[in-house]
Design a protein around this motif. Structure first.
Motif, PDB file in Angstrom:
ATOM      1  N   UNK A  12       0.821  -1.217   0.000  1.00 40.30           N
ATOM      2  CA  UNK A  12       0.000   0.000   0.000  1.00 40.30           C
ATOM      3  C   UNK A  12       0.855   1.267   0.000  1.00 40.30           C
ATOM      4  N   UNK A  13       1.928   1.368   0.803  1.00 41.91           N
ATOM      5  CA  UNK A  13       2.771   2.575   0.694  1.00 41.91           C
ATOM      6  C   UNK A  13       3.403   2.737  -0.682  1.00 41.91           C
ATOM      7  N   UNK A  14       3.819   1.627  -1.305  1.00 41.13           N
ATOM      8  CA  UNK A  14       4.406   1.740  -2.644  1.00 41.13           C
ATOM      9  C   UNK A  14       3.379   2.218  -3.657  1.00 41.13           C
ATOM     10  N   UNK A  15       2.150   1.714  -3.566  1.00 36.34           N
ATOM     11  CA  UNK A  15       1.104   2.174  -4.476  1.00 36.34           C
ATOM     12  C   UNK A  15       0.793   3.650  -4.247  1.00 36.34           C
ATOM     13  N   UNK A  16       0.802   4.087  -2.984  1.00 32.27           N
ATOM     14  CA  UNK A  16       0.558   5.513  -2.700  1.00 32.27           C
ATOM     15  C   UNK A  16       1.663   6.393  -3.281  1.00 32.27           C
ATOM     16  N   UNK A  17       2.914   5.965  -3.171  1.00 32.90           N
ATOM     17  CA  UNK A  17       4.021   6.742  -3.742  1.00 32.90           C
ATOM     18  C   UNK A  17       3.917   6.811  -5.270  1.00 32.90           C
ATOM     19  N   UNK A  18       3.579   5.685  -5.901  1.00 34.87           N
ATOM     20  CA  UNK A  18       3.412   5.702  -7.357  1.00 34.87           C
ATOM     21  C   UNK A  18       2.294   6.644  -7.777  1.00 34.87           C
TER      22      UNK A  18
END
Length: 396
Positions: free
Chosen positions: A262-268
């Motif tokens: 979820x944090x990686x998707x938010x950064x993308x």
């Protein structure tokens, strides 16, 4: 011998939430269950389902995490209060006036009134029974419902109309091939969407001859600028932006479909929005960006193939590859058998090449006999060659 029912598992989204609530990474959870982190990622995205002992261990671990989750304890249903015994019906209250009021007695001339027939009560309409659809009918209904929207979404990822249509058709053909699994999925459209996106964003697409010829851009200048901006984004950022701002998925679902945390998707998502806002400042608002993505996808006239054609092409392709695999296997077996039959069973040293021998006189043909040789031959022929007379002595 029948197998027992499989251990129930929570939905993929709930599995991911329980792991993140417990502050566990996919590698840590995979170590506890005994699988690789990629397998845990596939379980949480809904691509695959654990079976056997892995399923039991995974379900037991999730149940333990759910018991430790405070949110899970807060959502438990309250216990029912114990029954206080059977409820008595309320008796009508009696008053003194009721007892004092005399009941009228029928006179001798009173005639009984004829009883009226009871009026027929209206019967409730029977509930329509659900009609069981065949697998082909259910597939056609799913295709007609989701194919047009999926083609428009895939066009935002690739910028190519034919590639978007082909990607969606290939995804539906894969769904028809795995139809029992897709039919039981909680979100069959999401299953097809993930397959279509992966096929459309495959790096092998650039090697196809069709990819060398550019397609005509959108007619509207604003749509053309927005599409070029999307195509300049990295594929992962572009897919995250389309899923979140275009399709309307929430952040955990977007992360699960893109197989990221979820944090990686938010950064993308943040990086993709910043890149779009730098070139198109009017689209800095997410609501405006969502509306413009919907307009860009709707302005293009994207066609879809009929469902029976998609099923037929997929079945024909599967038959072709099945027959090709069978033919290749038969050819391999025949070649191996021929090699075993014709190959030598022992080592045979190679024959050295011949060499000319020198110093040997040539063979001479025998000529005519001399007088002495003729006399000797006559004498040998006249004498006896065998028999007892040859051994007896004689005087000369």
């Amino acid at each position: 011998m029948t197998r027992g029912p499989a251990t129930p598992l929570p939905p993929p989204r709930e599995r991911r939430r329980l792991r993140e609530t417990a502050a566990l990474t996919q590698a840590q959870l995979g170590t506890r269950v005994g699988v690789a982190p990629g397998t845990v990622r596939a379980w949480e995205s809904g691509r695959t389902t654990p079976r056997g002992r892995k399923r039991e261990a995974y379900a037991k671990l999730l149940a333990t995490l759910a018991g430790e989750d405070p949110a899970g304890r807060a959502t438990r249903a309250p216990e029912e209060e114990p029954d206080s015994g059977p409820v008595r019906e309320a008796e009508p209250e009696t008053t003194p006036e009721t007892h004092a009021q005399p009941q009228p007695q029928p006179g001798p001339e009173a005639k009984p009134r004829p009883e009226r027939a009871p009026e027929p009560q209206p019967q409730p309409d029977p509930q329509p029974q659900p009609v069981a659809l065949t697998p082909a009918q259910a597939f056609d209904a799913l295709y007609e419902f989701g194919a047009p929207a999926l083609v428009r979404q895939t066009f935002l990822l690739t910028g190519r109309r034919e590639q978007a249509r082909e990607s969606v058709e290939r995804a539906f053909q894969a769904a028809w091939e795995h139809w029992p699994e897709v039919a039981r999925d909680r979100d069959p459209v999401g299953w097809v969407r993930a397959t279509a996106y992966e096929y459309a964003l495959s790096p092998w697409q650039r090697f196809r001859p069709r990819h060398r010829h550019p397609e005509p851009p959108p007619a509207d200048p604003g749509d053309r600028t927005l599409l070029n901006t999307l195509l300049r984004l990295p594929p992962r950022h572009r897919r995250t932006l389309v899923l979140y701002d275009g399709v309307g998925l929430d952040l955990p679902e977007t992360a699960a479909e893109t197989e990221a945390s979820t944090p990686a998707a938010a950064n993308r998502l943040l990086h993709a929005r910043e890149a779009v806002a730098d070139r198109l400042p009017a689209l800095a608002d997410p609501q405006v960006l969502h509306r413009r993505l919907a307009e860009l996808a709707s302005n293009e006239r994207l066609r879809t193939t009929l469902p029976p054609t998609v099923r037929t092409v997929g079945e024909r392709r599967n038959r072709f590859w099945t027959r090709a695999a069978i033919a290749f296997t038969v050819a391999l077996i025949g070649t191996t058998t021929l090699t075993l039959r014709t190959a030598p069973t022992h080592y045979e040293p190679p024959v050295s090449p011949g060499k000319a021998v020198r110093g040997v006189p040539p063979r001479v043909v025998q000529g005519a006999l001399s007088d002495e040789e003729l006399e000797l031959r006559r004498k040998l022929r006249d004498q006896m060659q065998d028999g007892p007379e040859r051994l007896s002595p004689s005087l000369e």
